[in-house]
Design a protein around this motif. Structure first.
Motif, PDB file in Angstrom:
ATOM      1  N   ILE A  59       0.878  -1.146  -0.111  1.00  0.00           N
ATOM      2  CA  ILE A  59      -0.068  -0.160   0.054  1.00  0.00           C
ATOM      3  C   ILE A  59       0.853   1.202  -0.034  1.00  0.00           C
ATOM      4  O   ILE A  59       1.631   1.368   0.863  1.00  0.00           O
ATOM      5  CB  ILE A  59      -0.913  -0.106   1.179  1.00  0.00           C
ATOM      6  N   GLU A  60       0.720   2.036  -1.068  1.00  0.00           N
ATOM      7  CA  GLU A  60       1.571   3.328  -1.275  1.00  0.00           C
ATOM      8  C   GLU A  60       1.470   4.301  -0.119  1.00  0.00           C
ATOM      9  O   GLU A  60       2.313   4.854   0.381  1.00  0.00           O
ATOM     10  CB  GLU A  60       1.470   3.772  -2.493  1.00  0.00           C
ATOM     11  N   GLY A 111      13.541   1.338   1.874  1.00  0.00           N
ATOM     12  CA  GLY A 111      12.583   0.227   1.287  1.00  0.00           C
ATOM     13  C   GLY A 111      11.696  -0.459   2.162  1.00  0.00           C
ATOM     14  O   GLY A 111      10.852  -0.938   1.649  1.00  0.00           O
ATOM     15  N   HIS A 112      12.213  -0.424   3.337  1.00  0.00           N
ATOM     16  CA  HIS A 112      11.342  -1.061   4.612  1.00  0.00           C
ATOM     17  C   HIS A 112      10.136   0.169   5.156  1.00  0.00           C
ATOM     18  O   HIS A 112      10.442   0.988   4.967  1.00  0.00           O
ATOM     19  CB  HIS A 112      12.160  -1.352   5.685  1.00  0.00           C
ATOM     20  N   LYS A 113       9.112  -0.544   5.425  1.00  0.00           N
ATOM     21  CA  LYS A 113       8.006   0.354   5.983  1.00  0.00           C
ATOM     22  C   LYS A 113       7.682  -0.168   7.373  1.00  0.00           C
ATOM     23  O   LYS A 113       7.723  -1.322   7.699  1.00  0.00           O
ATOM     24  CB  LYS A 113       6.754   0.170   4.983  1.00  0.00           C
ATOM     25  N   PHE A 114       7.239   0.675   8.240  1.00  0.00           N
ATOM     26  CA  PHE A 114       6.916   0.558   9.616  1.00  0.00           C
ATOM     27  C   PHE A 114       5.675   1.038   9.969  1.00  0.00           C
ATOM     28  O   PHE A 114       5.353   2.134   9.188  1.00  0.00           O
ATOM     29  CB  PHE A 114       8.154   1.341  10.378  1.00  0.00           C
ATOM     30  N   GLU A 174       6.954  -5.535  -6.721  1.00  0.00           N
ATOM     31  CA  GLU A 174       5.774  -4.970  -6.778  1.00  0.00           C
ATOM     32  C   GLU A 174       4.450  -5.566  -6.307  1.00  0.00           C
ATOM     33  O   GLU A 174       3.408  -5.292  -6.134  1.00  0.00           O
ATOM     34  CB  GLU A 174       5.469  -4.217  -8.046  1.00  0.00           C
ATOM     35  N   THR A 175       4.546  -6.881  -6.586  1.00  0.00           N
ATOM     36  CA  THR A 175       3.227  -7.922  -6.313  1.00  0.00           C
ATOM     37  C   THR A 175       3.598  -8.866  -5.026  1.00  0.00           C
ATOM     38  O   THR A 175       2.746  -9.672  -4.773  1.00  0.00           O
ATOM     39  CB  THR A 175       3.252  -8.675  -7.442  1.00  0.00           C
ATOM     40  N   TRP A 230       0.388 -11.129  -1.711  1.00  0.00           N
ATOM     41  CA  TRP A 230       0.731 -10.998  -3.090  1.00  0.00           C
ATOM     42  C   TRP A 230      -0.408 -10.733  -3.869  1.00  0.00           C
ATOM     43  O   TRP A 230      -1.410 -10.987  -3.625  1.00  0.00           O
ATOM     44  CB  TRP A 230       1.501 -12.461  -3.351  1.00  0.00           C
ATOM     45  N   THR A 231      -0.056 -10.382  -5.023  1.00  0.00           N
ATOM     46  CA  THR A 231      -1.056 -10.101  -6.058  1.00  0.00           C
ATOM     47  C   THR A 231      -0.814 -10.907  -7.405  1.00  0.00           C
ATOM     48  O   THR A 231       0.471 -11.001  -7.688  1.00  0.00           O
ATOM     49  CB  THR A 231      -1.155  -8.395  -6.745  1.00  0.00           C
TER      50      THR A 231
END
Length: 469
Positions: A59-60, A111-114, A174-175, A230-231
């Motif tokens: 999720i951007e 690149g990691h998200k928290f 991306e997926t 995943w997508t």
């Protein structure tokens, strides 16, 4: 003597522990609440910290929530109590704590998200009381035992389990994304039950029976949830694994007081046990959830399977042997059966400004055996849980506005069981054979949710280290 004694035993049930065996009793996040948590593969709000942390990597721009509020009305109803055509009920209305969550970045991990979150994983408080007043209009069966009688009963059970968590996610592509949430769990369970019974016999003698049970349990530990998302051909999928509780701090106390004044010499007794430092455990089951988000025209359908493993019989609180001589058996036993829940929901496009949300979900009780403070005076063979199998339904609207979204809706849950009991009056009082008596118990809950999301604010506050949800 005591038809009311039978009534009392029905009330002394550990309601909150029954709730702990219902894994979908609570939901988190605005859309996720209205979708009844059927979002393991497709969660789009910050309820993802609970449902699937890996979704954070796909999720951007998670929406920034200005505020969300939920109100709850619940009803416990005892119908045809002891086959007497009499009903008793307890209902409550009040606000529920909102989920708090937000996202942040660490420059050391590009690149990691928290994300962080605070969830009220469990919150229940039930008060039940009964005062018969002095009764002289006794029926023939009661009159054999007493000419006058009264009963005063009070029962309270309270559970709190607050989770404070950090979430990490990494998009491998991306997926495809993986993630994990680590929650600090602060759990407390407090219960108290009081019985006062008085009866005057035909010989003008008074029998008095007093029983009080008071216990507390505190368990602090860690709950870890691992996810993958995943997508594939625009279909969103995900898996979430909930690991058993890792307990760090454990403390429990228990007090039991019982006394009987009897008409027969030598049959009265007094018992008092009090210990503030008892060994205790709390176990949670391994859980695995799998979900799919399927796009259909302008709509999105959500499907979910949620499995939890069994937990073998164990003592939540260990009672010393000397106290068990009076209690006859430990009332703090728990055992959970494996359960598989399923559900589905949909976000249905009506216009560019309106989506309709609807869902349902099963919530089968895993409680095979749960804490019952009065097992030692109850010969019932039934497993008594005030909250049994539930079906959850929810519906609402997602209203799109130029400045953000407004989400409003309601959810409904219901459970109904019939309990047959065969209670035993203390032998030192009167010799009365147990009777099989049934009581219908039902539970209903309505929740009303309102939430506001303003994605545009996210862009304006990117300089803030930890935005608030």
């Amino acid at each position: 003597m005591l038809r009311y004694f039978y009534l009392i035993l029905v009330f002394h049930i550990s309601v909150a522990v029954g709730q702990e065996g219902n894994y979908k009793f609570e939901n988190f996040g605005n859309q996720s609440v209205l979708l009844n948590g059927n979002v393991t593969g497709s969660v789009s709000d910050l309820g993802l910290t609970y449902y699937n942390p890996a979704r954070l990597g796909l999720i951007e721009n998670p929406s920034f929530t200005v505020g969300g509020k939920a109100f709850q009305w619940s009803l416990y109803d005892f119908n045809n109590v002891l086959e007497s055509n009499r009903s008793l009920s307890s209902n409550k209305f009040g606000g529920l704590p909102a989920t708090i969550a937000g996202t942040f970045d660490l420059k050391q991990f590009p690149g990691h998200k928290f994300a962080y979150s605070i969830l009220s994983r469990q919150r229940s408080e039930v008060d039940l009381g009964f005062d018969s007043g002095l009764r002289e209009d006794l029926d023939e069966e009661d009159a054999i035992l007493a000419t006058e009688q009264l009963a005063d009963v009070y029962f309270k059970d309270r559970v709190r389990d607050d989770w404070f968590g950090l979430t990490w996610a990494y998009p491998i592509s991306e997926t495809l994304s993986v993630g994990a949430s680590v929650f600090a769990s602060i759990y407390s369970n407090d219960g108290r039950g009081d019985i006062l019974l008085n009866a005057r016999t035909e010989e003008d003698q008074v029998i008095t029976y007093v029983n009080r049970v008071d216990y507390r349990q505190r368990t602090y530990g860690a709950q870890i949830r691992l996810g993958a998302a995943w997508t594939l051909s625009k279909v969103e999928m995900g898996v979430n694994v909930s690991l058993p509780l890792i307990a760090v701090y454990k403390k429990a106390s228990f007090r039991f007081k019982e006394s009987l004044s009897s008409t027969a010499p030598g049959n009265g007794f007094i018992t008092d046990f009090n210990n503030d430092d008892l060994e205790n455990r709390r176990k949670t089951a391994l859980g695995i959830a799998y979900g799919i988000g399927y796009p259909w025209k302008n709509h999105t359908l959500h499907f979910n399977l949620d499995w939890h493993a069994s937990v073998g019989a164990y003592d939540r609180i260990t009672i010393p042997d000397d106290a068990l001589e009076d209690l006859e058996e430990n009332p703090f036993k728990e055992e959970l059966r494996p359960v598989l829940n399923f559900g589905m929901g949909g976000e249905f496009y009506v216009s560019p400004s309106i989506n309709v949300i609807g869902s349902f979900s099963t919530d089968f009780s895993a409680s095979k055996r749960s804490i019952n403070l009065f097992d030692f005076v109850n010969q019932s063979t039934d497993e008594i849980n005030l909250i049994d199998d539930l079906w959850h339904f929810a519906a609402g609207l997602d209203l799109h506005r130029p400045w953000g979204n407004i989400i409003v809706g309601t959810s409904y849950a219901r459970s109904q069981i019939t309990v047959g009991t065969a209670p035993r009056i203390p032998e030192e009082s009167l010799s009365v054979q147990p009777r099989n008596i049934s009581t219908d118990i039902s539970y209903e809950r309505w929740r009303f949710i309102i939430g506001i999301e303003i994605p545009i604010i996210t862009e304006k506050i990117q300089g803030v280290p930890i935005p608030i949800k």
